[in-house]
Design an enzyme around this catalytic site. Structure first.
Site, PDB file in Angstrom:
ATOM      1  N   THR A  72      25.881  36.754  24.586  1.00  0.00           N
ATOM      2  CA  THR A  72      24.674  37.167  25.310  1.00  0.00           C
ATOM      3  C   THR A  72      24.373  36.135  26.398  1.00  0.00           C
ATOM      4  O   THR A  72      24.688  34.950  26.258  1.00  0.00           O
ATOM      5  CB  THR A  72      23.457  37.296  24.365  1.00  0.00           C
ATOM      6  OG1 THR A  72      23.127  36.003  23.832  1.00  0.00           O
ATOM      7  CG2 THR A  72      23.739  38.257  23.212  1.00  0.00           C
ATOM      8  N   TYR A 100       8.845  27.244  23.286  1.00  0.00           N
ATOM      9  CA  TYR A 100      10.309  27.121  23.366  1.00  0.00           C
ATOM     10  C   TYR A 100      10.833  26.334  22.159  1.00  0.00           C
ATOM     11  O   TYR A 100      11.794  26.752  21.502  1.00  0.00           O
ATOM     12  CB  TYR A 100      10.680  26.415  24.675  1.00  0.00           C
ATOM     13  CG  TYR A 100      12.164  26.254  24.903  1.00  0.00           C
ATOM     14  CD1 TYR A 100      12.937  27.330  25.328  1.00  0.00           C
ATOM     15  CD2 TYR A 100      12.791  25.032  24.686  1.00  0.00           C
ATOM     16  CE1 TYR A 100      14.300  27.180  25.540  1.00  0.00           C
ATOM     17  CE2 TYR A 100      14.150  24.878  24.895  1.00  0.00           C
ATOM     18  CZ  TYR A 100      14.903  25.952  25.328  1.00  0.00           C
ATOM     19  OH  TYR A 100      16.255  25.800  25.528  1.00  0.00           O
TER      20      TYR A 100
END
Ligand code: NAP
Length: 239
Positions: A8, A149
């Protein structure tokens, strides 16, 4: 039959370097991006011609399970899944919107669940396979201004350790690479002064390159079949 890998976020940065290395190793490839499908298609054609492999490309949002299921409906055999696509968010938590929070969790973490779930179904029948998750040193120690994150990458690290235990009896290895500062467009927002200050903290005295991460990935995939559940730092000795 060639080995087969899915990557990905393969249109640029770390994912592109990983795709290049896997092509050199003779893997047939399933490459996913979100927007840059034209450049991904061009690159796929180069890889096909240079390495005599099959390369399929897909454009969509890894945060969408229906997209991931659609991709996997076109794959009948998989030896390696690389969960690399990811986004960052820099800013104070108190200023972060609910929408931004949900988006980063969805792109960085939900996607790892979707891809790993579908990849596992294919790998179980072979009693072998690798899942490699591209994580961050901030998932190990946390970063100010990058709470969301860091949370997603910390989640990936725990996901890696837990799934490794679940799948070891089935011969499937699950590991993660915790990257330090890798010089890609993800860091394009940093000023020259910020970059210089960061560089001073890195014992290797250079930023990492996407190729450094791709080399680490190959060492995991080609290495010991007994190594699983590991979060391996690729950070030039930084953290
Ligand atoms: P990058 O240069 O920004 O590339 C991001 C890649 O992910 C692109 O291929 C992009 O596709 C794809 N992507 C983003 N959102 C997506 C979505 N919703 N659906 C499908 N694809 C999507 O990033 P990078 O620096 O190579 O980072 C790759 C991974 O390494 C990320 O997980 C990142 O968190 C991790 N990492 C990076 C660093 C660093 O310093 N660079 C450090 C630690 C960890 P399009 O081109 O189509 O947009």
């Amino acid at each position: 039959m060639n080995k087969s890998a899915l990557v990905t976020g393969a249109s640029r940065g770390i994912g592109k370097a990983i795709a290049t290395n896997l092509a050199k190793e003779g893997y047939d490839l399933h490459l996913i991006c979100q927007n840059n499908i034209e450049s991904l298609n061009e690159y796929a054609e180069k890889l096909r011609l240079s390495h005599n492999i099959k390369v399929k490309t897909y454009a969509g949002d890894v945060a969408s399970y229906s997209f991931i299921k659609d991709v996997f409906s076109q794959i009948d055999h998989l030896d390696l899944a690389v969960n690399n696509a990811g986004i960052s968010y820099v800013g104070l938590l108190q200023d972060m919107s609910e929408e931004d929070w949900k988006n980063i969790v969805s792109v960085n973490l939900d996607s790892v669940f979707y891809v790993s779930k579908e990849a596992t179904k294919l790998m179980l029948s072979n009693h072998s396979g690798h899942i490699v998750n591209i994580s961050s040193v901030w998932g190990c120690v946390g970063a100010s201004m990058e709470v969301a994150y860091s949370t997603t990458k910390g989640g990936i690290n725990s996901f890696t350790k837990a799934l490794a235990k679940e799948l070891a009896p089935s011969g499937i290895q699950v590991n993660a690479l915790a990257c330090g500062f890798i010089d890609t467009s993800m860091n394009a927002h940093l000023s020259e002064d910020d970059r210089a200050a960061l560089l001073e903290e890195i014992p290797a005295n250079r930023f990492g390159s996407p190729e450094d991460v791709a080399a680490a990935l190959l060492s995991v995939v080609n290495g010991s079949s007994y190594m699983t559940g590991q979060v391996i730092s690729v950070d030039g000795g930084w953290i």
